[in-house]
Scaffold this active site. Structure first.
Site, short mmCIF file in Angstrom:
data_model
loop_
_atom_site.label_atom_id
_atom_site.label_comp_id
_atom_site.label_asym_id
_atom_site.label_seq_id
_atom_site.Cartn_x
_atom_site.Cartn_y
_atom_site.Cartn_z
N CYS A 80 73.87 121.07 105.14
CA CYS A 80 73.58 119.82 104.09
C CYS A 80 74.57 118.41 103.39
O CYS A 80 74.76 119.12 102.59
CB CYS A 80 72.23 120.35 102.96
SG CYS A 80 72.04 118.77 103.00
N CYS A 113 73.78 117.15 100.67
CA CYS A 113 73.32 118.29 99.29
C CYS A 113 74.87 118.30 99.00
O CYS A 113 75.22 118.57 97.70
CB CYS A 113 72.68 119.67 99.51
SG CYS A 113 71.48 119.03 101.54
N ASP A 114 75.71 119.16 99.63
CA ASP A 114 76.95 119.46 99.33
C ASP A 114 78.12 118.00 99.79
O ASP A 114 79.17 119.35 99.63
CB ASP A 114 77.55 120.21 100.27
CG ASP A 114 75.65 121.31 99.82
OD1 ASP A 114 75.71 121.66 98.52
OD2 ASP A 114 75.66 122.67 100.44
#
Ligand code: NAP
Length: 321
Positions: free
Chosen positions: A134, A137-138
């Site tokens: 992701c 997300c990261d």
């Protein structure tokens, strides 16, 4: 034991749309949100192809608006994962989070699909410390660093474009000499000067220093004729290392259908087989909608439409029992 008229498993576009329709038909739906609250839309960036948003809309924002809309009609959204099912009799029995049993007159399975992993050495070891599925997300952790994205579909292109805005360089590792992604996505990749596409390259291993990722070893099949070429799993090429700090996997998804397996017909990959592609499963009163039953389209809009159809069918079913 609590008895629910219409239990919806999953909180992506299929689940929320089913809930909106079911609530408006007085079915008092209850959603169990599942492990990934909001589903895959929460891991995407800008959604440009959902009608009604001429300037695009952030995936999280879109799904949160769906939730608000469902709640406006009284839908109860509960956190909880369905861990066991008994569809041998009606009302159906579902176990939530391993200990709480509820009864349901109808069930709409809208549990979606989750990112696949490659099962190559280093992948599990560095999951969470360099390996991610992701980018939104990261990606932040790799600001101004070099990263790799594995895959050549829409997700891979989307992740690569997103990361190109944060990272110094993005290497896309694509196993064929073409993308699977749509033309529009391919063009977005081509417009980014800091994305390099490594065509015909297979990921072999994610390497690291014990605490984080340092690179990906790939088999470059374009170099199969080179004198240093070797054969790996029957494929020829040269093994080389791509030095990166982060590896983002975007190699497709698998359906979240395991818990329904004892009762519901599925194909070999776990996609739920429905009657004529509609929402009805082989168990009367159990319906499926969205990516868990969609091998082909897998779009937010097709999932939403399927959710609508499932709720309409659940309503019809309840009128017959
Ligand atoms: P996908 O379309 O199945 O693409 C998966 C990619 O990963 C393919 O390029 C595939 O290569 C590659 N791959 C699979 N296994 C691999 C392996 N072991 N090693 C190396 N590469 C591997 O999956 P997706 O990109 O997640 O997309 C899923 C669906 O969601 C699609 O229908 C897509 O259109 C949709 N989607 C749409 C949007 C959007 O419209 N904004 C955004 C994201 C996703 P091959 O091509 O060689 O098989």
């Amino acid at each position: 034991m609590e008895r629910i008229k219409c239990l919806i498993a999953g909180s992506g576009p299929a689940g929320y749309t089913a809930a909106i329709y079911a609530a408006r038909a007085n079915l008092n739906p209850v959603i169990y949100s599942g492990m990934e609250l909001g589903g895959q839309l929460t891991t995407t960036t800008m959604v440009d192809n959902f009608p009604g948003f001429p300037d695009g809309i952030d995936g999280n924002e879109l799904v949160s608006r769906m939730k608000q809309q469902a709640e406006r009609f009284g839908v109860e959204v509960r956190s909880g994962v369905i861990t066991k099912t008994d569809f041998s009799r009606r009302p159906f029995v579902l176990t939530i989070d391993s200990d709480n049993e509820v009864l349901a007159d109808t069930v709409i399975i809208a549990t979606g699909a989750s990112a696949k992993y490659l099962n190559i050495p280093g992948e599990q070891k560095y999951r969470g410390s360099g390996v991610s599925a992701c980018a939104t997300c990261d990606g932040f952790f790799y600001k101004n660093k070099e990263v790799a994205v594995i895959g050549g579909g829409d997700t891979a292109c989307e992740e690569a474009v997103y990361l190109s805005g944060l990272c110094k360089k993005v290497s896309m590792i694509v196993r064929r000499d073409v993308f699977r992604a749509s033309k529009a996505m391919q063009e977005r990749v081509a417009s980014k000067s800091n994305i390099e596409v490594l065509w015909q390259c297979e990921p072999l291993e994610i390497t690291g220093d014990g605490s984080g990722v340092t690179g990906v070893n790939i088999l470059d099949k374009k170099m199969a004729g080179d004198e240093s070429a070797v054969s790996v799993n029957g494929k020829g090429g040269v093994v080389r290392s791509v030095p990166v700090w982060g590896v983002f996997l975007a190699v497709g998804h698998h359906p979240n259908s395991e818990v329904f397996k004892p009762w519901i017909n599925m194909d070999g990959e776990g996609y739920i087989i429905t009657e004529q592609g509609g929402p009805r499963t082989n168990v009367p009163g159990v319906f499926a909608a969205g990516d868990v039953a969609d091998l082909h389209y897998k779009q937010a809009i097709t999932a939403a439409a399927a959710g609508c159809r499932a709720a309409v069918e659940a309503d019809k079913f309840l009128q017959t029992i």
